[in-house]
Design an enzyme around this catalytic site. Structure first.
Site, mmCIF file in Angstrom:
data_model
loop_
_atom_site.group_PDB
_atom_site.id
_atom_site.type_symbol
_atom_site.label_atom_id
_atom_site.label_comp_id
_atom_site.label_asym_id
_atom_site.label_seq_id
_atom_site.Cartn_x
_atom_site.Cartn_y
_atom_site.Cartn_z
ATOM 1 N N GLY A 21 8.209 7.838 -2.904
ATOM 2 C CA GLY A 21 8.476 6.524 -2.297
ATOM 3 C C GLY A 21 9.360 6.617 -1.072
ATOM 4 O O GLY A 21 10.260 5.796 -0.880
ATOM 5 N N GLY A 25 7.688 0.806 4.908
ATOM 6 C CA GLY A 25 6.668 0.332 5.843
ATOM 7 C C GLY A 25 5.311 0.955 5.588
ATOM 8 O O GLY A 25 4.318 0.564 6.193
ATOM 9 N N ASN A 26 5.274 1.954 4.676
ATOM 10 C CA ASN A 26 4.008 2.565 4.253
ATOM 11 C C ASN A 26 3.790 2.069 2.821
ATOM 12 O O ASN A 26 4.414 2.554 1.878
ATOM 13 C CB ASN A 26 4.163 4.090 4.338
ATOM 14 C CG ASN A 26 3.010 4.864 3.709
ATOM 15 O OD1 ASN A 26 2.228 4.331 2.942
ATOM 16 N ND2 ASN A 26 2.939 6.143 4.030
ATOM 17 N N GLU A 175 5.405 10.477 16.642
ATOM 18 C CA GLU A 175 4.666 10.712 15.394
ATOM 19 C C GLU A 175 3.329 11.414 15.648
ATOM 20 O O GLU A 175 2.427 11.387 14.815
ATOM 21 C CB GLU A 175 4.438 9.381 14.670
ATOM 22 C CG GLU A 175 5.727 8.665 14.292
ATOM 23 C CD GLU A 175 6.257 9.017 12.887
ATOM 24 O OE1 GLU A 175 5.438 9.170 11.972
ATOM 25 O OE2 GLU A 175 7.485 9.138 12.735
ATOM 26 N N HIS A 250 1.182 3.459 11.601
ATOM 27 C CA HIS A 250 0.635 4.269 12.693
ATOM 28 C C HIS A 250 -0.602 3.558 13.260
ATOM 29 O O HIS A 250 -1.308 2.861 12.533
ATOM 30 C CB HIS A 250 0.174 5.644 12.200
ATOM 31 C CG HIS A 250 1.284 6.583 11.837
ATOM 32 N ND1 HIS A 250 1.229 7.409 10.745
ATOM 33 C CD2 HIS A 250 2.466 6.843 12.444
ATOM 34 C CE1 HIS A 250 2.323 8.138 10.682
ATOM 35 N NE2 HIS A 250 3.102 7.816 11.693
ATOM 36 N N ASN A 362 -0.098 8.189 -1.044
ATOM 37 C CA ASN A 362 1.091 8.299 -0.185
ATOM 38 C C ASN A 362 0.806 7.756 1.221
ATOM 39 O O ASN A 362 1.552 8.016 2.160
ATOM 40 C CB ASN A 362 1.566 9.743 -0.096
ATOM 41 C CG ASN A 362 2.739 10.009 -1.036
ATOM 42 O OD1 ASN A 362 3.475 9.089 -1.397
ATOM 43 N ND2 ASN A 362 2.918 11.259 -1.417
ATOM 44 N N CYS A 368 -5.516 10.954 8.642
ATOM 45 C CA CYS A 368 -4.137 11.476 8.611
ATOM 46 C C CYS A 368 -4.124 12.962 8.312
ATOM 47 O O CYS A 368 -3.239 13.690 8.740
ATOM 48 C CB CYS A 368 -3.315 10.797 7.527
ATOM 49 S SG CYS A 368 -3.179 9.024 7.697
HETATM 50 O O1 SUG Z 1 4.596 9.403 7.253
HETATM 51 N N1 SUG Z 1 3.693 9.407 3.852
HETATM 52 C C1 SUG Z 1 3.355 9.667 5.244
HETATM 53 C C2 SUG Z 1 1.902 9.312 5.488
HETATM 54 C C3 SUG Z 1 1.446 9.707 6.856
HETATM 55 C C4 SUG Z 1 0.089 9.197 7.191
HETATM 56 N N2 SUG Z 1 -0.318 9.673 8.484
HETATM 57 C C5 SUG Z 1 -1.043 8.998 9.392
HETATM 58 N N3 SUG Z 1 -1.222 7.692 9.324
HETATM 59 N N4 SUG Z 1 -1.512 9.647 10.400
HETATM 60 C C6 SUG Z 1 4.250 8.879 6.193
HETATM 61 O O2 SUG Z 1 4.584 7.725 5.869
HETATM 62 C C7 SUG Z 1 5.148 9.471 1.874
HETATM 63 C C8 SUG Z 1 5.815 10.563 1.071
HETATM 64 C C9 SUG Z 1 6.372 10.042 -0.239
HETATM 65 O O3 SUG Z 1 6.640 8.844 -0.360
HETATM 66 O O4 SUG Z 1 6.588 10.873 -1.177
HETATM 67 C C10 SUG Z 1 4.865 9.882 3.329
HETATM 68 O O5 SUG Z 1 5.636 10.581 3.942
#
Ligand code: SUG
Length: 444
Positions: A21, A25-26, A175, A250, A362, A368
């Site tokens: 986690g 924002g993701n 990024e 992103h 994730n 990605c």
């Molecule tokens: O940076 N998730 C990555 C996912 C990246 C996706 N990449 C692109 N959209 N190109 C991030 O948010 C989550 C790891 C965790 O919660 O354990 C993480 O880092």
């Protein structure tokens, strides 16, 4: 495409893949926090994806994972002594820090760097700028090893230049290719579209309010300079703040382009109409664009099902195929959008759905997981490591994962010194399989 071969470099999932986690924002990362992961299944899903792409006739390559938990980072934070001692102490005194230094996040290779091919640059060489990933601590740890790895692969300086990550703090947060799209109108000059989320060096009250904007305008402008793009090749466009606030952290969560096809959601860019017009004008109308409206595909569905986080690839018979996550097949609106793309007047002929569920939990879809590197055919034999995916490498990688990876991991397990040792032994073997040399801190 202008004689270039687009090689997809996929990040191999590392042995500590887990759900901590970590990414505000993701949405997927936050929702998955604390659930049990399966690193072995995740790595095999990644290899299955590479096999699926290779079977479509697409050039495929691999990037290695990074050592985690990062003892190098722990040492720089004052956790010294033996690995056992350092891990036991951080697990007790700073468990959140342990999660941060343990992420297998280098699997999302789109964030490793931004690339411009030799055909687009003023010195006729391929340029690679390693991303600093400064916005989040766990991801910023990737940059140093990514530089070592990319330097080992693109070592021939007569053909390639690998640039160090942008310097400084979060004002120059970058990024990588997740915010960069290269379009190639037939017979015309390539277009490089750079998405950014905030202005760092000056007043800015137009950004998102709920979730953070990661990429800065200043970083994107520095990338365009370092990539040595021909004058007039770059378009800079602000990400839509409402898109970021809905979970599109992103640009590649809500837009994807390949050669002369561009797909985007209307909440991808703050001024989508300007982006559409600019692409159309610069390409003389030769780029086929399909935009999804909020009515057709609500942003929440786009973020949950990731139809834009797909790969568009060209097969040897010059057809285009969309490689999308199976979550898009299961989402009626996402699937309907992709079907509309196939039915529209453009070179996309079909959609292939893949299971990358461990990565999706994730927030990482097919796009990605890969870094696109358009190479001249003669560059393929000039790579400095055995990274091109073929039957022999696939077999070795599958055996390597099956013998070295655990099939269950919880964030609580990250302090287990055996996990660190297993990971180091696995990565040491992998550098031999890939002929990479000593790219990891523990090997030096
Ligand atoms: O940076 N998730 C990555 C996912 C990246 C996706 N990449 C692109 N959209 N190109 C991030 O948010 C989550 C790891 C965790 O919660 O354990 C993480 O880092």
């Amino acid at each position: 495409m202008s004689g270039l071969v687009e090689v997809n470099f996929d990040g191999l999932v590392g042995p500590t893949h887990n759900f901590a986690g970590l990414s505000a924002g993701n949405v997927a990362s936050q929702e998955s926090e604390g659930s049990a992961s399966n690193p072995r299944a995740a790595a095999l899903q990644g290899i299955d994806k590479m096999r699926a792409l290779a079977s479509l006739g697409v050039a495929q390559a691999v990037l290695p994972p990074q050592p985690r938990p990062s003892l190098a980072a722990l040492r720089r934070l004052g956790f010294g002594g033996s690995p056992e001692h350092a891990l036991a102490r951080v697990a007790t005194e700073a468990p959140q820090l342990l999660r941060l230094v343990s992420s297998a996040s280098s699997m999302w290779a789109a964030n490793a760097a931004t690339v411009a091919p030799a055909t687009d640059t003023t010195d006729g060489r391929l340029h690679v700028v390693v991303a600093n990933l400064r916005h989040m601590f766990h991801r910023s740890l990737e940059a140093e090893t990514t530089y070592a790895v990319l330097h080992a692969i693109f070592s021939d300086e007569s053909r390639f230049e690998v640039h160090e990550p942008l310097p400084g703090g979060t004002q120059l947060a970058d990024e990588g290719a997740a915010n960069h799209t290269r379009l190639e109108p037939p017979g015309g000059q390539a277009i490089h579209l750079f998405g950014w989320g905030r202005v760092a060096l000056g007043p800015d009250d137009a950004g998102p309010t709920r979730y953070p904007a990661r990429q800065t305008k200043e970083s994107s402008e520095a990338l365009a300079r370092l990539l040595a793009l021909r004058p007039g090749a770059a378009i800079f466009a602000r990400q839509h703040p409402a898109g970021i606030d809905a979970g599109a952290f992103h640009t590649d969560v809500v837009a994807v382009g390949h050669r002369h096809v561009f797909l985007a959601h209307e909440l991808a860019f703050a001024d989508g109409e300007a982006v559409r017009r600019e692409i159309s004008t610069r390409s003389g109308g030769a780029v086929a664009q399909v935009w999804a409206t909020e009515v057709e595909l609500p942003i929440a569905d786009a973020v949950a099902a990731y139809p834009f986080n797909s790969q568009i690839v060209t097969t040897p018979n010059d057809e285009m195929v969309i490689v999308a996550p199976k979550e898009s097949e299961a989402s009626p609106r996402a699937r309907a959008f992709l079907e509309r793309v196939v039915a529209s007047d453009n070179p996309v002929r079909r959609v292939v759905y893949l299971d990358v569920g461990q990565s999706m939990k994730n927030g990482g879809g097919p796009a990605c997981l890969r870094q696109r590197v358009p190479l001249r055919p003669e560059d393929l034999s000039a790579l400095g490591a055995r990274v091109l995916f073929d039957d022999a490498l696939e077999g070795e990688l599958r055996r390597w994962v099956e013998t070295r990876y655990r099939d269950r991991l919880l964030p609580e397990d990250l302090g287990d010194p055996a996990l660190w040792r297993e990971g180091a032994a696995a990565l040491d073997e992998l550098t031999r399989i890939l002929g990479l040399g000593s790219v990891y801190d523990f090997q030096r």
